[in-house]
Design a protein around this motif. Structure first.
Motif, mmCIF file in Angstrom:
data_model
loop_
_atom_site.group_PDB
_atom_site.id
_atom_site.type_symbol
_atom_site.label_atom_id
_atom_site.label_comp_id
_atom_site.label_asym_id
_atom_site.label_seq_id
_atom_site.Cartn_x
_atom_site.Cartn_y
_atom_site.Cartn_z
ATOM 1 N N ALA A 135 4.700 1.255 -7.569
ATOM 2 C CA ALA A 135 3.696 0.337 -7.035
ATOM 3 C C ALA A 135 3.944 -1.112 -7.443
ATOM 4 N N ASP A 136 4.785 -1.332 -8.439
ATOM 5 C CA ASP A 136 5.057 -2.691 -8.913
ATOM 6 C C ASP A 136 5.996 -3.398 -7.939
ATOM 7 N N THR A 137 5.453 -4.307 -7.156
ATOM 8 C CA THR A 137 6.241 -4.985 -6.121
ATOM 9 C C THR A 137 7.182 -6.041 -6.695
ATOM 10 N N ASN A 138 7.076 -6.298 -7.983
ATOM 11 C CA ASN A 138 8.023 -7.222 -8.626
ATOM 12 C C ASN A 138 9.366 -6.537 -8.894
ATOM 13 N N ILE A 150 5.615 26.996 -25.602
ATOM 14 C CA ILE A 150 5.568 25.639 -26.169
ATOM 15 C C ILE A 150 6.453 24.699 -25.351
ATOM 16 N N VAL A 151 7.632 25.169 -24.984
ATOM 17 C CA VAL A 151 8.543 24.349 -24.170
ATOM 18 C C VAL A 151 7.869 23.968 -22.856
ATOM 19 N N CYS A 152 7.257 24.941 -22.200
ATOM 20 C CA CYS A 152 6.617 24.662 -20.905
ATOM 21 C C CYS A 152 5.360 23.816 -21.062
ATOM 22 N N ALA A 153 4.618 24.011 -22.154
ATOM 23 C CA ALA A 153 3.426 23.189 -22.387
ATOM 24 C C ALA A 153 3.827 21.722 -22.581
ATOM 25 N N VAL A 154 4.857 21.487 -23.375
ATOM 26 C CA VAL A 154 5.354 20.118 -23.559
ATOM 27 C C VAL A 154 5.889 19.581 -22.233
ATOM 28 N N GLY A 155 6.565 20.447 -21.476
ATOM 29 C CA GLY A 155 7.083 20.057 -20.165
ATOM 30 C C GLY A 155 5.983 19.606 -19.220
ATOM 31 N N THR A 156 4.823 20.248 -19.286
ATOM 32 C CA THR A 156 3.722 19.845 -18.402
ATOM 33 C C THR A 156 3.202 18.458 -18.766
ATOM 34 N N VAL A 157 3.187 18.154 -20.054
ATOM 35 C CA VAL A 157 2.758 16.810 -20.479
ATOM 36 C C VAL A 157 3.756 15.775 -19.957
ATOM 37 N N LEU A 158 5.052 16.060 -20.129
ATOM 38 C CA LEU A 158 6.078 15.135 -19.654
ATOM 39 C C LEU A 158 6.005 14.945 -18.142
ATOM 40 N N PHE A 159 5.812 16.039 -17.410
ATOM 41 C CA PHE A 159 5.735 15.963 -15.949
ATOM 42 C C PHE A 159 4.530 15.135 -15.501
ATOM 43 N N ASN A 160 3.369 15.402 -16.082
ATOM 44 C CA ASN A 160 2.153 14.700 -15.659
ATOM 45 C C ASN A 160 2.185 13.226 -16.059
ATOM 46 N N VAL A 161 2.581 12.930 -17.289
ATOM 47 C CA VAL A 161 2.677 11.534 -17.716
ATOM 48 C C VAL A 161 3.772 10.825 -16.918
ATOM 49 N N GLY A 162 4.899 11.502 -16.712
ATOM 50 C CA GLY A 162 5.988 10.932 -15.924
ATOM 51 C C GLY A 162 5.567 10.629 -14.494
ATOM 52 N N SER A 163 4.688 11.449 -13.944
ATOM 53 C CA SER A 163 4.189 11.205 -12.585
ATOM 54 C C SER A 163 3.342 9.942 -12.521
ATOM 55 N N VAL A 164 2.563 9.692 -13.558
ATOM 56 C CA VAL A 164 1.767 8.462 -13.624
ATOM 57 C C VAL A 164 2.699 7.248 -13.740
ATOM 58 N N LEU A 165 3.709 7.373 -14.598
ATOM 59 C CA LEU A 165 4.663 6.270 -14.770
ATOM 60 C C LEU A 165 5.468 6.026 -13.492
ATOM 61 N N TYR A 166 5.745 7.107 -12.756
ATOM 62 C CA TYR A 166 6.446 6.998 -11.477
ATOM 63 C C TYR A 166 5.628 6.129 -10.516
ATOM 64 N N LEU A 167 4.340 6.430 -10.394
ATOM 65 C CA LEU A 167 3.488 5.644 -9.494
ATOM 66 C C LEU A 167 3.400 4.193 -9.965
ATOM 67 N N LYS A 168 3.228 3.995 -11.254
ATOM 68 C CA LYS A 168 3.090 2.619 -11.755
ATOM 69 C C LYS A 168 4.352 1.803 -11.493
ATOM 70 N N GLY A 169 5.502 2.427 -11.660
ATOM 71 C CA GLY A 169 6.749 1.721 -11.378
ATOM 72 C C GLY A 169 6.931 1.459 -9.895
ATOM 73 N N PHE A 227 0.825 -1.205 0.000
ATOM 74 C CA PHE A 227 0.000 0.000 0.000
ATOM 75 C C PHE A 227 0.862 1.258 0.000
ATOM 76 N N ASN A 228 1.872 1.288 0.830
ATOM 77 C CA ASN A 228 2.707 2.486 0.960
ATOM 78 C C ASN A 228 3.418 2.838 -0.341
ATOM 79 N N ARG A 229 3.732 1.851 -1.140
ATOM 80 C CA ARG A 229 4.372 2.135 -2.424
ATOM 81 C C ARG A 229 3.409 2.873 -3.352
ATOM 82 N N VAL A 230 2.149 2.480 -3.338
ATOM 83 C CA VAL A 230 1.146 3.191 -4.141
ATOM 84 C C VAL A 230 0.962 4.607 -3.598
ATOM 85 N N GLN A 231 0.828 4.714 -2.294
ATOM 86 C CA GLN A 231 0.613 6.024 -1.671
ATOM 87 C C GLN A 231 1.797 6.957 -1.920
#
Length: 171
Positions: free
Chosen positions: A132-135, A111-130, A81-85
Motif C-alpha cells: 500500500a505504500d505508494t512511495n 510448536i513449529v506450525c503455531a509459530v508458523g501461523t504467527v509468521l504468516f499472519n504478521v507477514g500478511s499485515v506487513l505485505y499489505l503495509k508494504g 486503492f488497488n494496492r491496498v485491496q
C-alpha cells in the motif's frame, strides 16, 4: 445370480478388511491448542484487521461497492486503492490452504506450525503495509517492510504437513 452376489459380497468384505488393516491413530499433542488458535482464530483477526485498511481506503479514494477494485481512468486514485485491496486479497487467496496445512502439520509439529501461523499472519499485515505504500516501487513494495516472514510461516506448515502425510503413508 446368487453366485455373483456372493462373489460381490466377498469382494466388499475383503475390501473392508483391507481398509481396517491400514487404519492408524493420531494422538493430538497438548500444544495443538496453539495451532488451533493460530490457524483458526488468527486468520479471522488478521482478515478483519486488513479489511479495516480496505474500508478506510474505500472512503479515502471514493471507491464504492460493489467494485472490488477501482477502475483506472474512472477512479482518480485507482492504483492507490488497488494496492491496498491487493494486499488484503493476497491474504485471502492463500489463507485457506495455509490453514489446512497448519492444522494437519500441527498434529506432528504443533510448536513449529503455531509459530508458523504467527509468521504468516504478521507477514500478511506487513505485505499489505508494504504494497500500500505508494512511495515504494510496486514490484518489490510488498516485501520492503518485512513480509518475507509470511513465506517462512508458509513453508513451516507446508513441510510439516508433508511430513505428516509421509508418516501416515509409511505407518
Amino acid at each position: 445370480f446368487f453366485l455373483s452376489l456372493f462373489i460381490s459380497l466377498r469382494v466388499v468384505a475383503f475390501s473392508f478388511i483391507c481398509i481396517v488393516d491400514i487404519m492408524i491413530s493420531i494422538n493430538v499433542p497438548p500444544e495443538y491448542g496453539w495451532v488451533v488458535l493460530g490457524a483458526g482464530i488468527g486468520p479471522v483477526i488478521t482478515s478483519l484487521y486488513l479489511g479495516g485498511f480496505v474500508m478506510k481506503a474505500r472512503e479515502k479514494f471514493d471507491v464504492q461497492y460493489p467494485n472490488l477494485y477501482a477502475v483506472p481512468k474512472y477512479h482518480k486514485n485507482a492504483d492507490e486503492f488497488n494496492r491496498v485491496q491487493r494486499g488484503h486479497q493476497n491474504f485471502l487467496e492463500g489463507n485457506d490452504s495455509f490453514a489446512i496445512m497448519s492444522l494437519l502439520g500441527g498434529l506432528k509439529y504443533p510448536i513449529v506450525c503455531a509459530v508458523g501461523t504467527v509468521l504468516f499472519n504478521v507477514g500478511s499485515v506487513l505485505y499489505l503495509k508494504g504494497y500500500a505504500d505508494t512511495n515504494l516501487d510496486v514490484k518489490m513494495a510488498r516485501y520492503k517492510k518485512g513480509a518475507a516472514i509470511k513465506w517462512i510461516g508458509f513453508l513451516a506448515s507446508f513441510i510439516s504437513a508433508c511430513s505428516l502425510g509421509i508418516s501416515m503413508i509409511r505407518a
